[in-house]
Design an enzyme around this catalytic site. Sequence first.
Site, mmCIF file in Angstrom:
data_model
loop_
_atom_site.group_PDB
_atom_site.id
_atom_site.type_symbol
_atom_site.label_atom_id
_atom_site.label_comp_id
_atom_site.label_asym_id
_atom_site.label_seq_id
_atom_site.Cartn_x
_atom_site.Cartn_y
_atom_site.Cartn_z
ATOM 1 N N VAL A 96 56.297 34.837 83.680
ATOM 2 C CA VAL A 96 57.587 34.474 83.101
ATOM 3 C C VAL A 96 57.521 34.651 81.587
ATOM 4 O O VAL A 96 56.585 34.198 80.944
ATOM 5 C CB VAL A 96 57.931 33.000 83.419
ATOM 6 C CG1 VAL A 96 59.251 32.601 82.795
ATOM 7 C CG2 VAL A 96 57.970 32.802 84.928
ATOM 8 N N CYS A 97 58.511 35.350 81.035
ATOM 9 C CA CYS A 97 58.544 35.564 79.597
ATOM 10 C C CYS A 97 59.576 34.627 78.978
ATOM 11 O O CYS A 97 60.780 34.839 79.095
ATOM 12 C CB CYS A 97 58.900 37.019 79.301
ATOM 13 S SG CYS A 97 58.959 37.363 77.553
ATOM 14 N N LEU A 98 59.077 33.557 78.400
ATOM 15 C CA LEU A 98 59.961 32.580 77.774
ATOM 16 C C LEU A 98 59.314 32.197 76.445
ATOM 17 O O LEU A 98 58.165 31.778 76.412
ATOM 18 C CB LEU A 98 60.103 31.361 78.694
ATOM 19 C CG LEU A 98 61.054 30.251 78.283
ATOM 20 C CD1 LEU A 98 62.483 30.749 78.233
ATOM 21 C CD2 LEU A 98 60.962 29.084 79.257
ATOM 22 N N ASN A 105 63.181 39.214 82.703
ATOM 23 C CA ASN A 105 62.186 38.392 82.014
ATOM 24 C C ASN A 105 61.142 37.770 82.946
ATOM 25 O O ASN A 105 60.348 36.940 82.533
ATOM 26 C CB ASN A 105 62.876 37.284 81.209
ATOM 27 C CG ASN A 105 63.996 37.829 80.354
ATOM 28 O OD1 ASN A 105 65.144 37.458 80.517
ATOM 29 N ND2 ASN A 105 63.669 38.776 79.492
#
Lengths: 86, 179
Positions: free
Chosen positions: B109-111, B102
Amino acid sequence: MKVTIKGYTGVAVWKWVANDDTCGICRMPFDSCCNDCKYPGDDCPLVWGQCSHCFHMHCIMKWVNGNQKSNQSCPMCRQAWKIKEK
Amino acid sequence: MFSLQKKLKQDAAKGTSQPAKKAVDLRQKLLQKEFETLKQLPVGCSIHFDNPDVLYQFKLNLVPDKDSLWYGGRFEFLINVPEGYNFDPPKVTCLTRVWHPNINEKGEVCLSILRQNAIDSFGWLPTRTIADIIFGINSLFYDLVNFEDPLNTEAATLFQTNKDMFIRKVREYISKYCK
């Protein structure tokens, strides 16, 4: 004894009756106003959604009318935001 | 995506006079309040301000514990809070190179909670706080790590096909890039 009242000063207090103390959006107390306002009270009213969550009207309108389509929901519970008519 | 960011930047550059002022105040006000009450961070997390007068830019240091696949590493994140906070989400970049499904090698950042335009219903909300973000980033190194919807697809595929190799690569990156 005879008393003559020459004058008096009336004093009143008010507060919003909400199920929370602070607005979840601007995080100011409900009895205070949103960040864009100067005076609390009728100038910066509260609104309730059908989901029963409550915000300063200016705060929730700023969120719902923002340019993001996905923002049509209550920031607390994500149900569609609809104002509860009293 | 890039054209939108460009537009936002242009707008920000144009609006140097009065209108922008109010939004700065709100961000400053909210951050002051939030940092005052921000006492409990996840274990292994600490925040640092490069400039103590600038609350809207800070670094998060994250040292995962034994339960994490990234145990032994030390990761630094840069968190930028935009003027439009809390209507706009903070921007998070990972400054340490890391092999993670992620987080890509550019540090993106993949959140879900950081997404402004979430199609699903897990994106940014003005009721979220800096603490929510720190806990979210921390969770990426534990139970929130997501191999189904990866940003670094190569890392996610490697985990699914060869877990040992994946872990070896995680270790390799840690020994190379974590100081």
